[in-house]
Scaffold this active site. Structure first.
Site, short mmCIF file in Angstrom:
data_model
loop_
_atom_site.label_atom_id
_atom_site.label_comp_id
_atom_site.label_asym_id
_atom_site.label_seq_id
_atom_site.Cartn_x
_atom_site.Cartn_y
_atom_site.Cartn_z
N CYS A 2 40.67 39.55 27.87
CA CYS A 2 39.33 39.24 27.37
C CYS A 2 39.09 37.74 27.40
CB CYS A 2 39.16 39.73 25.93
SG CYS A 2 39.38 41.51 25.74
N ASP A 95 46.68 47.74 23.90
CA ASP A 95 47.74 46.84 23.45
C ASP A 95 47.33 46.01 22.24
OD1 ASP A 95 45.94 45.57 25.15
OD2 ASP A 95 47.40 44.16 25.95
N ILE A 285 45.45 34.24 51.66
CA ILE A 285 44.27 33.49 52.09
C ILE A 285 44.65 32.47 53.15
CG2 ILE A 285 44.43 31.66 50.34
CD1 ILE A 285 41.27 32.01 50.13
#
Length: 611
Positions: A2, A95, A285
């Site tokens: 988050c 979690d 990349i």
């Protein structure tokens, strides 16, 4: 995973709090939630990784303990069983849901029981209202804060642009910031480029109460693991530890991928992850055209041997100017490594391919002595000066060139204070006889979180991707810390024990290849006629540089002339670093501006985040 934010005793309206949330939406697009009480507020933007249907934040225990959390706890199942045996009940298997009960049982020491990466905020109302902030041992999940000692107000956020949207936080640039940045490629320690804005160091707990104010506690490091008897035994143990950690880190309730640069570290993670996750996708990349340090063929070999489904991401250098503004915005302050641009594009490609988790090989060089500057410092005979060369190797711009580029007034200011380079040199110079231990402590404890981990966190979460770092797991860190110097660096070689751990897993071409930097070949790209060169010329025009008065426009023009006549990594990196700093000034600290972040926040919410 988050983005979190909040305040203690700050005067913040609901609208202002929602603005802070909006500025971090990219890192948590699945839900935006908050809890508001008398004199406090906590908020979270959720990127749903574990138990996507559960895990609603803020987490609560009764009416008195409220928690928001950014990160991933790999031992949450074990903690849940322990807490259930103590009488606690959980409604889901997310979690972070264990955190309020864990805090209730162990108080501020609850972090000792956590295995993972995290930044956590707790409001405890059982006695005097208390806000607690805590970071993991390595610094994988940054947390920025602003404390006003006069008013007792504290604001915090996972990212700098969001923190600057709090009305209490002024976007005043920190005057020594340019010199610190050019000396070490980004501010070290708890410093940021903004006056009065700090970042919580790794393994640190911050508490705020009305009676005691703000207190910082640095948790003692866990003891190093016992050293092995032989290099072969050490290599075997490193491989065991990495295999165990990678097995845990590939578990998720969403698709998992891996970053494969083609170098040793990420290739080893790829090989181990592929054994535990059949059908694994790998990403590399590269840049359109022919450029130095192209590693795509090594990455393909690793992918073929490991059996991954490989994605080759190709970035057009003509697109660099358009991308760079977003990169600087998401970082919130300058970082002089050109790889930031590639990192941002790579994680964007991972997201666009449908993945929300990516394992990386970050931190191996710091733990196992992988940098040439470490080898060079160790090669200096006893009694010789190894510190000066090492510190100079950290710089984006060498000291002599830095001083040539500064305006007379800024040079006088810089010489009146102790520089970042001097502080690093002083710390290393007093480190004692164990040179590698001092270097490893500095690389992992100071440079890694500031320069490397914040970059990985911000640019992965900018694309709504969770980056997982096996080399940063406590078991690997503790074991690597206890290794003798000769097991890491010696006979002209670096990361000796890690190469031993990779034997039999990786193609011989990868194990035998010379070490090269995983970075943008800016020396070859920043030349007249390129889009990047034209962009730099425009941003570093004399009229712009005079607005802030820190750089000498004639000296910067001379640097452009030098790069045009004799292209080199030295002059190109200097120009790149100045370009990034100017972009940062333009976005966050315009000359003659109000000194607040209101304009930046409004523009971001109205434009960048409206999509």
């Amino acid at each position: 995973m988050c983005r979190i934010f909040g305040h203690f005793d700050a005067q913040v309206s609901r609208h202002e709090f929602r603005t802070v949330a909006a500025l971090q939406r990219h890192g948590g697009p699945d839900a935006q939630t908050c809890a508001v009480g008398e004199g406090w507020a906590l908020g979270a933007n959720r990127l749903a990784i574990t138990d996507p249907s559960g895990g609603t934040q803020p987490y609560r225990l009764g009416e008195h303990i409220t928690v928001v959390f950014n990160g991933e706890l790999y031992n949450h199942a074990e903690l849940r069983k322990r807490l259930e045996a103590l009488g606690h009940h959980f409604d889901d298997s997310c979690d972070g849901s264990v955190l309020p009960a864990l805090y209730a049982e162990y108080g501020p020491d609850f972090t000792r029981h956590l295995d993972g990466m995290y930044a956590i905020a707790v409001v405890d109302l059982r006695a005097e209202p208390t806000l607690l902030l805590a970071t993991d041992e390595v610094g994988m999940k940054p947390l920025y804060h602003h404390w006003d000692e006069r008013t007792g107000e504290l604001c915090f956020s996972s990212e700098l642009p969001a923190l600057l949207a709090f009305p209490q936080v002024r976007a005043h640039r920190w005057e020594p910031g340019l010199d610190d940045y050019l000396s070490t490629k980004t501010p070290f320690g708890d410093r940021t480029m903004f006056e009065g804005v700090r970042v919580l160091p790794p393994a640190t707990t911050l508490t705020v109460t009305r009676s005691r104010g703000l207190r910082l506690t640095r948790r003692a490091p866990r003891p190093a693991a016992d050293a092995p008897v032989t290099p072969a035994a050490a290599a075997h143990r490193v491989r065991e530890l990495l295999d165990t950690e990678v097995r845990r880190l590939v578990r998720a309730d969403v698709p998992v991928s891996v970053i494969t640069s083609g170098g040793l570290d990420s290739s080893l993670v790829t090989a181990l992850a592929a054994r535990s996750a059949p059908g694994l996708h790998s990403f590399n990349i590269a840049y359109r055209g022919e450029w130095p340090h192209d590693e795509r063929h090594f990455a393909r070999e690793v992918a073929r041997r490991s059996g991954t489904e490989h994605h080759q991401v190709e970035l057009d250098p003509a697109d660099f100017p358009a991308l760079l503004g977003d990169v600087v915005w998401h970082l919130g302050q300058p970082n002089a490594d050109p790889i930031t641009l590639s990192t941002y594009a790579l994680f964007t490609a991972v997201r666009d391919a449908g993945f929300r988790v990516a394992l990386t090989g970050d931190a191996a060089d710091e733990l196992f002595g992988g940098y040439d500057r470490i080898r060079t410092a160790l090669d200096v005979p006893a009694g010789g000066d190894w510190v000066t060369g090492y510190v100079e190797a950290l710089a984006a711009v060498p000291r002599v060139l830095r001083e040539r580029l500064y305006s007379p007034a800024y040079l006088e200011f810089v010489r009146s204070r102790r520089s970042a380079a001097a502080r690093v040199a002083e710390a290393l110079g007093s480190a004692g006889e164990n040179r590698l231990a001092a270097l490893t402590d500095f690389e992992t404890g100071t440079r890694l979180p500031a320069y490397h981990l914040r970059r990985v966190d911000h640019l992965s979460m900018a694309a709504s991707v969770e980056a997982r770092l096996p080399f940063c797991q406590p078991s690997v860190v503790r074991y690597a810390t206890g290794l003798p110097a000769g097991f890491k660096v010696g006979d002209g070689r670096v990361k000796r024990v890690l190469y031993g751990a990779a034997e039999g897993l990786l193609p011989a071409s990868v194990l035998a290849r010379p070490k090269q930097p995983f970075t943008l070949p800016v020396g070859a790209m920043l030349v007249p006629g390129s889009a990047l060169h034209a962009f730099a010329r425009d941003l570093l025009a004399p009229v712009r540089l005079r607005r802030h008065g820190m750089l000498d426009p004639a000296a910067v023009d001379g640097l452009f002339a030098e790069q045009a006549a004799r292209p080199s990594d030295r002059s190109a990196l200097a120009l790149w670093s100045l370009l990034v700093h100017e972009l940062w000034l333009e976005q966050f600290a315009p000359a003659g501006g109000s000194g607040t972040a209101e304009g930046a926040a409004t523009a971001a919410v109205g434009g960048r985040l409206a999509a």
